[in-house]
Design an enzyme around this catalytic site. Structure first.
Site, PDB file in Angstrom:
ATOM      1  N   GLU A  31      11.728 -61.204   5.947  1.00 28.78           N
ATOM      2  CA  GLU A  31      10.484 -61.652   5.295  1.00 28.78           C
ATOM      3  C   GLU A  31       9.730 -62.632   6.193  1.00 28.78           C
ATOM      4  OE1 GLU A  31       9.130 -59.624   2.873  1.00 28.78           O
ATOM      5  OE2 GLU A  31      11.134 -59.910   2.027  1.00 28.78           O
ATOM      6  N   HIS A  32       8.412 -62.405   6.296  1.00 32.15           N
ATOM      7  CA  HIS A  32       7.535 -63.218   7.164  1.00 32.15           C
ATOM      8  C   HIS A  32       7.968 -63.093   8.627  1.00 32.15           C
ATOM      9  CE1 HIS A  32       4.939 -65.416   4.209  1.00 32.15           C
ATOM     10  NE2 HIS A  32       5.887 -64.980   3.408  1.00 32.15           N
ATOM     11  N   SER A  64     -10.330 -43.839  -9.929  1.00 36.30           N
ATOM     12  CA  SER A  64      -8.928 -44.195 -10.100  1.00 36.30           C
ATOM     13  C   SER A  64      -8.661 -44.341 -11.583  1.00 36.30           C
ATOM     14  CB  SER A  64      -8.640 -45.521  -9.402  1.00 36.30           C
ATOM     15  OG  SER A  64      -7.430 -46.067  -9.901  1.00 36.30           O
ATOM     16  N   SER A 123      -1.559 -51.831  -2.526  1.00 37.25           N
ATOM     17  CA  SER A 123      -2.722 -51.674  -1.650  1.00 37.25           C
ATOM     18  C   SER A 123      -2.400 -50.741  -0.488  1.00 37.25           C
ATOM     19  CB  SER A 123      -3.208 -53.038  -1.150  1.00 37.25           C
ATOM     20  OG  SER A 123      -2.196 -53.729  -0.446  1.00 37.25           O
ATOM     21  N   ASP A 167       3.753 -53.044   5.563  1.00 36.03           N
ATOM     22  CA  ASP A 167       3.505 -52.322   4.317  1.00 36.03           C
ATOM     23  C   ASP A 167       3.025 -50.896   4.572  1.00 36.03           C
ATOM     24  OD1 ASP A 167       4.140 -54.734   3.255  1.00 36.03           O
ATOM     25  OD2 ASP A 167       2.103 -55.233   2.611  1.00 36.03           O
TER      26      ASP A 167
HETATM   27  P1  ADP Z   1      -0.141 -55.472  -3.884  1.00 33.81           P
HETATM   28  O1  ADP Z   1      -0.475 -54.704  -2.661  1.00 33.81           O
HETATM   29  O2  ADP Z   1       0.973 -56.440  -3.678  1.00 33.81           O
HETATM   30  O3  ADP Z   1       0.082 -54.631  -5.092  1.00 33.81           O
HETATM   31  P2  ADP Z   1      -2.791 -56.461  -3.422  1.00 33.81           P
HETATM   32  O4  ADP Z   1      -3.555 -57.588  -4.007  1.00 33.81           O
HETATM   33  O5  ADP Z   1      -2.590 -56.416  -1.969  1.00 33.81           O
HETATM   34  O6  ADP Z   1      -1.404 -56.398  -4.227  1.00 33.81           O
HETATM   35  O7  ADP Z   1      -3.489 -55.088  -3.809  1.00 33.81           O
HETATM   36  C1  ADP Z   1      -3.851 -54.827  -5.136  1.00 33.81           C
HETATM   37  C2  ADP Z   1      -5.264 -54.289  -5.179  1.00 33.81           C
HETATM   38  O8  ADP Z   1      -5.275 -52.957  -4.590  1.00 33.81           O
HETATM   39  C3  ADP Z   1      -5.772 -54.091  -6.585  1.00 33.81           C
HETATM   40  O9  ADP Z   1      -6.352 -55.267  -7.078  1.00 33.81           O
HETATM   41  C4  ADP Z   1      -6.810 -52.988  -6.385  1.00 33.81           C
HETATM   42  O10 ADP Z   1      -8.009 -53.515  -5.872  1.00 33.81           O
HETATM   43  C5  ADP Z   1      -6.190 -52.146  -5.286  1.00 33.81           C
HETATM   44  N1  ADP Z   1      -5.436 -50.994  -5.825  1.00 33.81           N
HETATM   45  C6  ADP Z   1      -4.133 -50.713  -5.622  1.00 33.81           C
HETATM   46  N2  ADP Z   1      -3.790 -49.564  -6.248  1.00 33.81           N
HETATM   47  C7  ADP Z   1      -4.895 -49.108  -6.850  1.00 33.81           C
HETATM   48  C8  ADP Z   1      -5.201 -47.956  -7.650  1.00 33.81           C
HETATM   49  N3  ADP Z   1      -4.283 -47.049  -7.954  1.00 33.81           N
HETATM   50  N4  ADP Z   1      -6.467 -47.814  -8.093  1.00 33.81           N
HETATM   51  C9  ADP Z   1      -7.421 -48.717  -7.790  1.00 33.81           C
HETATM   52  N5  ADP Z   1      -7.196 -49.812  -7.053  1.00 33.81           N
HETATM   53  C10 ADP Z   1      -5.957 -50.024  -6.587  1.00 33.81           C
HETATM   54 MG    MG Z   2      -1.083 -55.552  -0.834  1.00 34.18          MG
END
Ligand code: ADP
Ligand code: MG
Length: 377
Positions: A31-32, A64, A123, A167
């Protein structure tokens, strides 16, 4: 998961040309370390983003099932042009075009069972599914090894979120039954056998559901101290401080906080290497103490844990886990516990009990099977 092909038909009035999937991930250890040019060992989750897609005449339209608003853009423009969730999609279009590829205009419908903001990288799953779909639709010849960096640029430059290469590498390059040993400097990968079920084991993931607070600022601060420490030590990155040179390096630093940050990164890199060695020789149970040591290092030296994840780790260990640690960037997110497969319910219950005693929001547990990376379905 809803039927994304029929969503596509309802939305666009024709059949999709295909379905592309890309998973979320958890990091087994390391991690990190990614932005320190070091080592990580993620595996892909069964939870994934699925994109139904087809070429279009012009522009990009995307919906989505997690969002009410459909997004549509004629051009991704420069970073900043598209905001909100659609920026992850526009960012992929931009990164491909910026790298000189002719990106096919397309319509997309997206569904996902990757929890958002839980530290399992929804994401990267979104970017990787869209990237894989656009590459196939456009018949772009892009080696798999070059794809994670494109998705990472979408997130770093277009969305504006500073993250390492882990990631997107995990979402794109992981394979079922394997963990992905990634050297973040060379971006070389090696598949490491991680068939927990065959050993009667399971990885229990517990989403702490802890509110993410100060994450961006703290992440930036950790990165800055690591870069500053590397500069003081005269090395390109903390990856270049070997575990057996740690004491000498620490003596050269005056500041106690910086010393602890360095100690985390250097020992964590070594723990990844030790974990890989054990897994290569099939000694899965023995990685438990390395996981637990990783957690202690994140808690005491890197200071990125919160009470919710510390309590989950303690409760899992008390319930008999071989090892347990927080996974992800910190300040919340998920905990992993390596357990006997028949102890999943009991371990999850022990964590839930401990949460109730502390008055925390109930955690969400699930068993994570190492799964396939991005693919056309
Ligand atoms: P993590 O990657 O840890 O889940 P992040 O803040 O990096 O959290 O990413 C989350 C963001 O990615 C959401 O707020 C949204 O904007 C986008 N996202 C992820 N999956 C989807 C999806 N299936 N539909 C729409 N947006 C999504
Ligand atoms: Mg993310």
């Amino acid at each position: 998961m809803s039927d994304v092909a029929s969503t596509f038909r309802d939305q666009y009035g024709r059949d999709p040309e295909g379905l592309w999937a890309a998973p979320g991930r958890v990091n087994l250890i390391g991690e990190h370390t990614d932005y320190n040019d070091g080592f990580v060992l993620p595996f892909a989750l069964p939870m994934r983003v699925v994109a139904a897609a087809a070429r279009a005449d012009a522009g990009w339209q995307v919906r989505s099932d997690l969002e009410d608003e459909q997004a549509s853009f004629e051009s991704a423009g420069e970073p900043g042009t598209i905001s909100g969730w659609a920026a992850y999609v526009a960012g992929v279009v931009w990164a491909l075009r910026d790298a000189g590829y002719e990106v096919p205009p397309a319509d997309l419908a997206i569904t996902s069972d990757v929890p958002l903001g839980a530290g399992v990288s929804s994401s990267a799953a979104l970017e990787s599914a869209v990237l894989t779909a656009l590459i196939d639709l456009g018949e772009l010849e892009i080696p798999v090894a070059e794809r994670p960096a494109l998705a990472q640029r979408a997130e770093n430059v277009y969305v504006g979120a500073p993250t390492g290469i882990m990631d997107q590498s995990a979402s794109i390059r992981c394979e079922a039954g394997q963990a992905l040993f990634l050297d973040c400097r060379s971006q070389e990968v090696e598949q490491i056998p991680f068939d927990v079920a065959a050993e009667g084991l399971a990885v229990l993931v517990v989403n702490s559901n802890a509110p993410h607070k100060h994450v961006d600022g703290e992440y930036g601060a950790r990165r800055k101290s690591c870069e500053e420490a590397a500069r003081l030590l005269g090395v390109p990155a903390l990856r270049d401080v070997a575990a057996d040179g740690l004491d000498v390096a620490l003596e050269r630093l005056d500041d106690d906080v910086t010393r602890r940050r360095v100690r985390h990164v250097v020992t964590e890199n070594q723990r990844v290497l030790d974990t890989v060695e054990l897994l290569r020789s099939g000694r899965i149970r023995e990685i438990g103490p390395l996981m637990t040591a990783s957690h202690a290092s994140m808690r005491d030296d890197f200071e990125i844990t919160v009470p919710e994840v510390d309590v989950a780790v303690e409760a899992a260990l008390t319930a008999g886990a071989y090892g347990a640690r927080m996974t992800g960037g910190g300040f919340g997110g998920c905990v992993l516990a390596l357990i006997d497969a028949d102890r999943a319910d009991a371990t999850a219950a022990a964590v839930a009990d401990a949460y109730a005693k502390h008055g925390f929001t109930a955690p969400t547990p699930f068993v994570a099977v190492p799964s396939q990376g991005a693919t056309r379905l």
